[in-house]
Design an enzyme around this catalytic site. Structure first.
Site, PDB file in Angstrom:
ATOM      1  N   PHE A   1       0.855  -1.186   0.000  1.00 31.50           N
ATOM      2  CA  PHE A   1       0.000   0.000   0.000  1.00 31.50           C
ATOM      3  C   PHE A   1       0.896   1.243   0.000  1.00 31.50           C
ATOM      4  O   PHE A   1       1.850   1.325   0.776  1.00 31.50           O
ATOM      5  CB  PHE A   1      -0.892  -0.028   1.249  1.00 31.50           C
ATOM      6  CG  PHE A   1      -1.976   1.006   1.234  1.00 31.50           C
ATOM      7  CD1 PHE A   1      -3.115   0.843   0.470  1.00 31.50           C
ATOM      8  CD2 PHE A   1      -1.860   2.150   2.007  1.00 31.50           C
ATOM      9  CE1 PHE A   1      -4.123   1.805   0.468  1.00 31.50           C
ATOM     10  CE2 PHE A   1      -2.863   3.114   2.011  1.00 31.50           C
ATOM     11  CZ  PHE A   1      -3.996   2.936   1.236  1.00 31.50           C
TER      12      PHE A   1
ATOM     13  N   ASP B   1       1.883  -4.807   8.726  1.00 33.22           N
ATOM     14  CA  ASP B   1       0.701  -3.957   8.600  1.00 33.22           C
ATOM     15  C   ASP B   1      -0.507  -4.886   8.489  1.00 33.22           C
ATOM     16  O   ASP B   1      -0.602  -5.687   7.549  1.00 33.22           O
ATOM     17  CB  ASP B   1       0.843  -3.059   7.361  1.00 33.22           C
ATOM     18  CG  ASP B   1      -0.285  -2.033   7.262  1.00 33.22           C
ATOM     19  OD1 ASP B   1      -1.398  -2.312   7.770  1.00 33.22           O
ATOM     20  OD2 ASP B   1      -0.053  -0.967   6.665  1.00 33.22           O
TER      21      ASP B   1
ATOM     22  N   TYR C   1     -10.915   1.313  10.883  1.00 35.53           N
ATOM     23  CA  TYR C   1     -12.152   1.590  10.138  1.00 35.53           C
ATOM     24  C   TYR C   1     -12.455   0.572   9.052  1.00 35.53           C
ATOM     25  O   TYR C   1     -13.408   0.737   8.311  1.00 35.53           O
ATOM     26  CB  TYR C   1     -12.135   3.003   9.548  1.00 35.53           C
ATOM     27  CG  TYR C   1     -10.909   3.333   8.708  1.00 35.53           C
ATOM     28  CD1 TYR C   1     -10.794   2.875   7.405  1.00 35.53           C
ATOM     29  CD2 TYR C   1      -9.880   4.111   9.212  1.00 35.53           C
ATOM     30  CE1 TYR C   1      -9.685   3.164   6.641  1.00 35.53           C
ATOM     31  CE2 TYR C   1      -8.761   4.418   8.459  1.00 35.53           C
ATOM     32  CZ  TYR C   1      -8.672   3.932   7.169  1.00 35.53           C
ATOM     33  OH  TYR C   1      -7.562   4.222   6.428  1.00 35.53           O
ATOM     34  N   LYS C   2     -11.627  -0.478   8.920  1.00 34.70           N
ATOM     35  CA  LYS C   2     -11.896  -1.493   7.892  1.00 34.70           C
ATOM     36  C   LYS C   2     -12.698  -2.622   8.537  1.00 34.70           C
ATOM     37  O   LYS C   2     -13.844  -2.426   8.896  1.00 34.70           O
ATOM     38  CB  LYS C   2     -10.577  -1.933   7.264  1.00 34.70           C
ATOM     39  CG  LYS C   2      -9.951  -0.790   6.452  1.00 34.70           C
ATOM     40  CD  LYS C   2      -8.577  -1.093   5.908  1.00 34.70           C
ATOM     41  CE  LYS C   2      -8.090   0.098   5.091  1.00 34.70           C
ATOM     42  NZ  LYS C   2      -6.643   0.076   4.857  1.00 34.70           N
TER      43      LYS C   2
ATOM     44  N   ARG D   1     -12.468  -4.451  -6.943  1.00 34.48           N
ATOM     45  CA  ARG D   1     -12.168  -5.100  -5.671  1.00 34.48           C
ATOM     46  C   ARG D   1     -13.452  -5.316  -4.873  1.00 34.48           C
ATOM     47  O   ARG D   1     -14.256  -4.405  -4.713  1.00 34.48           O
ATOM     48  CB  ARG D   1     -11.193  -4.221  -4.886  1.00 34.48           C
ATOM     49  CG  ARG D   1     -10.629  -4.873  -3.660  1.00 34.48           C
ATOM     50  CD  ARG D   1      -9.538  -4.018  -3.052  1.00 34.48           C
ATOM     51  NE  ARG D   1     -10.087  -2.801  -2.452  1.00 34.48           N
ATOM     52  CZ  ARG D   1      -9.487  -2.119  -1.474  1.00 34.48           C
ATOM     53  NH1 ARG D   1      -8.321  -2.508  -1.018  1.00 34.48           N
ATOM     54  NH2 ARG D   1     -10.031  -1.032  -0.975  1.00 34.48           N
TER      55      ARG D   1
HETATM   56  C1  LIG Z   1      -6.003   1.256   4.591  1.00 38.40           C
HETATM   57  C2  LIG Z   1      -4.541   1.106   4.751  1.00 38.40           C
HETATM   58  C3  LIG Z   1      -3.798   2.083   5.416  1.00 38.40           C
HETATM   59  C4  LIG Z   1      -4.492   3.328   5.856  1.00 38.40           C
HETATM   60  O1  LIG Z   1      -3.687   4.252   6.459  1.00 38.40           O
HETATM   61  P1  LIG Z   1      -4.355   5.575   7.084  1.00 38.40           P
HETATM   62  O2  LIG Z   1      -3.241   6.216   7.764  1.00 38.40           O
HETATM   63  O3  LIG Z   1      -5.471   5.111   7.971  1.00 38.40           O
HETATM   64  O4  LIG Z   1      -4.926   6.370   5.967  1.00 38.40           O
HETATM   65  C5  LIG Z   1      -2.440   1.858   5.608  1.00 38.40           C
HETATM   66  N1  LIG Z   1      -1.851   0.717   5.163  1.00 38.40           N
HETATM   67  C6  LIG Z   1      -2.554  -0.220   4.499  1.00 38.40           C
HETATM   68  C7  LIG Z   1      -1.865  -1.458   4.029  1.00 38.40           C
HETATM   69  C8  LIG Z   1      -3.913  -0.047   4.263  1.00 38.40           C
HETATM   70  O5  LIG Z   1      -4.603  -0.966   3.590  1.00 38.40           O
END
Ligand SMILES: *Cc1c(COP(=O)(O)O)cnc(C)c1O
Length: 412
Positions: free
Chosen positions: A126, A197, A222-223, A371
């Protein structure tokens, strides 16, 4: 073997997790397959947030930091999340965003391996993970390099110059799942730390941080934890590292005695040093509701349903949507897949927009990915049938070619 809608309805009747769907306020006429990007609203959240606003803030005022358990909330919710990711009590803290927690833990990892210069990650990680590493290396200005490898070549890219291996457990783009135990072992064999992560793992796939001997981890509220938009994130530090680790954001709430107001920084004992500033109580209260629901669902049942649903959905997409040039971009082996199914197609963006217009909500990930996230707490088996059927119609009727679906929105 042809799958029928009746087969799926039968699976819903036998599903031990089916009653949990009632804990969510899902809108009528929507099939929600984007819980891996923004989890759905739990029914109990509005009343809980209203209570925090009206009673704890409105009446309790500043007394609520003590009386309503506000000060203890980041560690309390952290301990609940710890149960979902195989971590000991006192090793997970809720704080900040995932991005900021990546900065904190990467900075601490580089400080703990001062003679090493490489941060190893996956090319398809990501972007925020890669950007944070890039920014930290530039800030330190000591020659740190972000080294990127393809998923199958990560172990081979480890060497004695790697300070930290930073990986996302479930890839956001393809849903491919890394072997946490094996890669952690491989990194440790080279003397590197490992930072996982868990954004697409926590609440969706089994994670055993302690059992894998992982060093560090971050994750998203939030996921799959259904904490609401911008919910605070969490971070994990293995207890054996607590006292040695020096985090680069030294805020007053991570101080050993915040209310002594000393001029110099002294880290709090244990995971408490990972706090930086004042916790966001409204969103933390919402997150706790989501985490409490996740704790009601046995992880083995969640994983079994997720694997069955992603397998069925991949098969349905091929059966119903037919041959229109899309290919499955997720691993075919359910054991190597997180809780999502992805298709690659060169018209993925307008196709997803046309599907959303029909009430089937997934998302688009550049350059060419449709997705679909599966949330076993509320995704029904028949939803998979109906979503695949809708996609089949979008394609058969060419709906995606309408001009209104071609316009790129800011959030995809
Ligand atoms: C959703 C996601 C994030 C989100 O980071 P924020 O700081 O909450 O915007 C980070 N890393 C991964 C792999 C994600 O899927």
């Amino acid at each position: 073997m042809t799958i029928t809608r009746a087969d799926l309805a039968a699976l819903d009747r036998d599903d031990p997790l089916a009653p949990l769907r009632d804990l969510f306020a899902l809108p009528d006429g929507v099939i929600y397959l984007d819980g891996n990007s923004l989890g759905a609203l739990p029914r109990a959240t509005p009343a809980r947030v209203a209570q925090v606003v009206r009673e704890e803030w409105g009446s309790g005022l500043i007394r609520s930091w003590n009386d309503a358990g506000w000060m203890a909330a980041p560690a309390r919710v952290g301990d609940k999340i710890a149960q979902l990711v195989g971590a000991a009590p006192g090793s997970v803290m809720v704080a900040d965003s995932t991005s900021v927690n990546l900065f904190k833990l990467l900075g601490a990892a580089l400080a703990a391996r001062p003679d090493r210069r490489a941060i190893l990650s996956e090319r398809g990680n990501f972007p925020t993970d890669l950007y944070i590493a890039e920014g930290l290396a530039a800030l330190l200005d000591r020659g740190h390099q972000l080294r990127l490898a393809e998923p199958d070549a990560i172990a081979a890219a480890l060497d004695p110059d790697v300070a930290v291996l930073m990986l996302t457990h479930v890839n956001y783009h393809t849903g491919a799942l890394h072997d946490m135990a094996a890669l952690t072992r491989a990194a440790h064999a080279q003397g590197a730390l490992v930072l996982w992560d868990l954004a697409h793992s926590a609440g969706a796939v089994p994670v055993d941080l302690a059992g894998c001997d992982a060093d560090l981890a971050v994750g998203c509220g939030y996921k799959f934890l259904n904490g609401g938009p911008g919910a605070p994130a969490f971070l994990y530090v293995a207890p054996r590292l607590h006292e040695a680790l020096r985090l680069p954001l030294t805020g007053w709430l991570g101080h050993a005695a915040p209310f002594a107001f000393e001029p110099g920084y002294r880290p709090a004992p244990g995971i408490a040093r990972a706090l930086v500033g004042t916790p966001p109580m409204l969103s933390l209260a919402a997150l706790e509701v989501g985490v409490d629901i996740a704790l009601q669902a046995p992880m083995a049942a969640v994983r079994a349903k997720s694997q069955q649903q992603t397998t069925l959905f991949a098969a349905l997409l091929e059966q119903i949507a037919g041959t229109w040039g899309a290919r499955l971009a997720s691993p075919r082996d359910a054991a190597r897949r997180g809780s999502q199914v992805c298709l690659a197609h060169d018209q993925a963006y307008p196709i997803m927009q046309a599907l959303i217009a029909r009430g089937v909500i997934g998302d688009f990930r550049a350059p060419d990915i449709l997705r679909f996230g599966i949330t076993p707490l509320y995704t029904r088996y028949v939803d998979l049938w109906d979503a695949a059927a809708a996609l089949g119609e979008v394609m058969a009727r060419g709906e995606w070619q309408e001009a209104r679906f071609q316009v790129r929105l800011a959030v995809t």
